[in-house]
Write an enzyme that holds these catalytic residues in place. Sequence first.
Site, PDB file in Angstrom:
ATOM      1  N   GLU A  75      18.514  19.534  29.279  1.00 37.97           N
ATOM      2  CA  GLU A  75      17.616  18.590  28.558  1.00 37.97           C
ATOM      3  C   GLU A  75      17.445  17.353  29.422  1.00 37.97           C
ATOM      4  O   GLU A  75      15.975  16.875  29.313  1.00 37.97           O
ATOM      5  CB  GLU A  75      18.347  18.288  27.102  1.00 37.97           C
ATOM      6  N   ALA A 186      27.984  54.581  37.528  1.00 38.25           N
ATOM      7  CA  ALA A 186      26.841  55.386  37.914  1.00 38.25           C
ATOM      8  C   ALA A 186      27.348  56.968  38.020  1.00 38.25           C
ATOM      9  O   ALA A 186      28.291  56.978  38.336  1.00 38.25           O
ATOM     10  CB  ALA A 186      26.379  54.818  39.564  1.00 38.25           C
ATOM     11  N   TRP A 202      26.899  58.011  48.257  1.00 32.56           N
ATOM     12  CA  TRP A 202      26.495  57.136  46.864  1.00 32.56           C
ATOM     13  C   TRP A 202      25.767  58.247  45.975  1.00 32.56           C
ATOM     14  O   TRP A 202      25.001  58.954  46.432  1.00 32.56           O
ATOM     15  CB  TRP A 202      25.411  55.884  47.473  1.00 32.56           C
ATOM     16  N   ARG A 216      27.675  41.694  39.408  1.00 35.23           N
ATOM     17  CA  ARG A 216      29.213  40.819  40.040  1.00 35.23           C
ATOM     18  C   ARG A 216      28.964  39.544  40.044  1.00 35.23           C
ATOM     19  O   ARG A 216      29.704  38.887  39.574  1.00 35.23           O
ATOM     20  CB  ARG A 216      29.435  41.595  41.237  1.00 35.23           C
ATOM     21  N   LEU A 236      34.197  45.090  46.650  1.00 35.92           N
ATOM     22  CA  LEU A 236      33.884  44.557  45.167  1.00 35.92           C
ATOM     23  C   LEU A 236      33.319  42.939  45.315  1.00 35.92           C
ATOM     24  O   LEU A 236      33.685  42.062  44.609  1.00 35.92           O
ATOM     25  CB  LEU A 236      35.054  44.608  44.107  1.00 35.92           C
ATOM     26  N   GLU A 320      34.600  48.063  36.555  1.00 38.90           N
ATOM     27  CA  GLU A 320      34.055  49.028  37.679  1.00 38.90           C
ATOM     28  C   GLU A 320      35.055  50.278  37.918  1.00 38.90           C
ATOM     29  O   GLU A 320      35.307  50.738  38.961  1.00 38.90           O
ATOM     30  CB  GLU A 320      33.321  48.369  38.950  1.00 38.90           C
ATOM     31  N   GLY A 323      37.462  57.033  34.882  1.00 36.26           N
ATOM     32  CA  GLY A 323      37.338  57.367  33.545  1.00 36.26           C
ATOM     33  C   GLY A 323      38.524  57.051  32.829  1.00 36.26           C
ATOM     34  O   GLY A 323      38.434  56.669  31.637  1.00 36.26           O
ATOM     35  N   ALA A 326      38.686  53.450  31.894  1.00 41.57           N
ATOM     36  CA  ALA A 326      37.669  53.143  31.127  1.00 41.57           C
ATOM     37  C   ALA A 326      37.717  53.642  29.656  1.00 41.57           C
ATOM     38  O   ALA A 326      37.451  52.835  28.713  1.00 41.57           O
ATOM     39  CB  ALA A 326      36.146  53.689  31.698  1.00 41.57           C
ATOM     40  N   ALA A 327      38.395  54.741  29.495  1.00 41.69           N
ATOM     41  CA  ALA A 327      38.645  55.082  28.091  1.00 41.69           C
ATOM     42  C   ALA A 327      39.956  54.215  27.262  1.00 41.69           C
ATOM     43  O   ALA A 327      39.643  54.051  26.291  1.00 41.69           O
ATOM     44  CB  ALA A 327      39.171  56.798  28.271  1.00 41.69           C
TER      45      ALA A 327
END
Length: 587
Positions: A75, A186, A202, A216, A236, A320, A323, A326-327
């Site tokens: 502001e 990916a 990749w 990141r 990373l 990142e 599996g 991530a699960a």
Amino acid sequence: MAALSFRLCSSPLICRATLDHHATDASFIRRAADLSEMSAGLTSPHPNFGCVIATPSGKVAGEGYLYAQGTKPAEALAVEAAGEFCRGSTAYLNMEPGDCHGDHTAVSALVQAGVGRVVVGIRHPLQHLRGAAIREMRSHGIEVNVLGEDFQSKVLEDARKCCLLVNAPLIHRACSRVPFSLLKYAMTLDGKIAASSGHAAWISSKLSRTRVFELRGRSDAVIVGGNTVRQDDPRLTARHGQGHTPTRIVMSQSLDLPEKANLWDVSEVSTIVATQRGARKSYQKFLASKGVEVVEFDMLNPREVMEYFHLRGYLSILWECGGTLAASAIASGVIHKVVAFIAPKIIGGSKAPSPVGELGMVEMTQALNLIDVCYEQVGPDMLVSGFLQPVPDLLPVIPSEDETFEIDPSVNPFESSIIFFYKTWDLYGSFSNFSPHPIRMPYGDGYRTWSSVEHYYQANKFVGVENPLAHDCVEKIRTAKSPEEAALIGRSKQRQQPELVRSNWEDVKIEVMYMALKCKFSTYPHLKTMLLSTAGSVLVEASPHDLFWGGGREGEGLNYLGRLLMQLRSEYMGESSVSAENTSLAL
């Protein structure tokens, strides 16, 4: 969230003017939201503030955004850019300022510049800041409008959603007590994140990998599991050569990790290893010698780890991992958003890993559906993103809203805090009708002492019924060892032998409860003081299943117990004001 309401205009010209006005406000608010993200990736994640100052003719006079926490407010920057054009102009803020006191704050900049009107996208998500700056601006005579409160329309609701999304990390942190977590991966067109051998460099294109570096840069930390360290030996880093670089976090239960790894190089950015308490003490010493911080957990799981990093002040975390982790993170409920880069490649392989491991789902109807899904082509790849959990709405859900405000007009639906009570061991558990506070109430020709409000309430279901069984039931309830036992007796007898319940019970039960509550709070001064201390707050009995006395799971209940307490509070406050007035007259 309150439903949108529309009112038919008597004049088409007035309707058109209103719609144009809303479209203008919405356009500038969206611009403020876009501005607020300008520092993303350049500085450590922080609440995103943007400000646009527009003249009465609708021209932009000045803009600004918060570069980093502790730098000049958005502001103030916009005011400096607008100069003399500020006077009588309108300032558009994607979010209510988080500061309102002192000489160099966002609020003082707007006030001193002579801004006449301020439009705010959303209130500040943090409870101790919510509404403070809005009240301060209004106290200086500035007209302040908040989207979703002072006016509603589809175009304004869309603009408000932009404001929610741009500060989703802050809102999730405030509401869920964990950092905002984004799962990124990916994969090939056939759903593989690596070949059967584990080779993964990749899958996605260089353009997609550049986008990952940007993700990141927007994060406080990047998390991987031990398998990713062993297989990929990642760095990373954001690799943009400037700006913010996130902390690297490795989750490993057994610490079965290599001694040589890029993540153990902490010369430019730190690494934290989260592990099970007692795991490989010798390896922990090795990591410490490298400058790697090791944090032990009694139970290593994504929820515990995220709660820990919430306490450390982390706002946004990028996952990142492979599996399996991530699960586990999805199952723990800590993943808020998913970003998937899908490459037009097929690798095959029955043993090739997929992005998300076992979730225990056996039917497609159990699949988790993303919301607010976006699709974008990035070079040859397709980027699909969406939320697993909706961004929490900051508008409060108040049970029986109209009746609540009729009882206590001083309560503001947007600024008042909501105090929930349910079990007697809660902070405000003494408000419950089950609290162990004996009361002395009229009964028959005299008075009797009841062990709790619930004892008295349940017994009154059967009072006055000319039946020996009803008299026995009253006595059993009166002598019940606990409020829970009294409730069980009363409810069971009401279901099994409804003929024993007094005929006018439905008409008098609210009055019976109110008189019992009034006796309790009048008998115990400290309870009365506690009730009065909640002035201005909405009281909600948080029972998820009692939709008459409680508020229900999502505010669908009638919340009669909370409403009676607010009515009693108003009565006490009225008595206090009369007493104070009489005292001043006497003086």
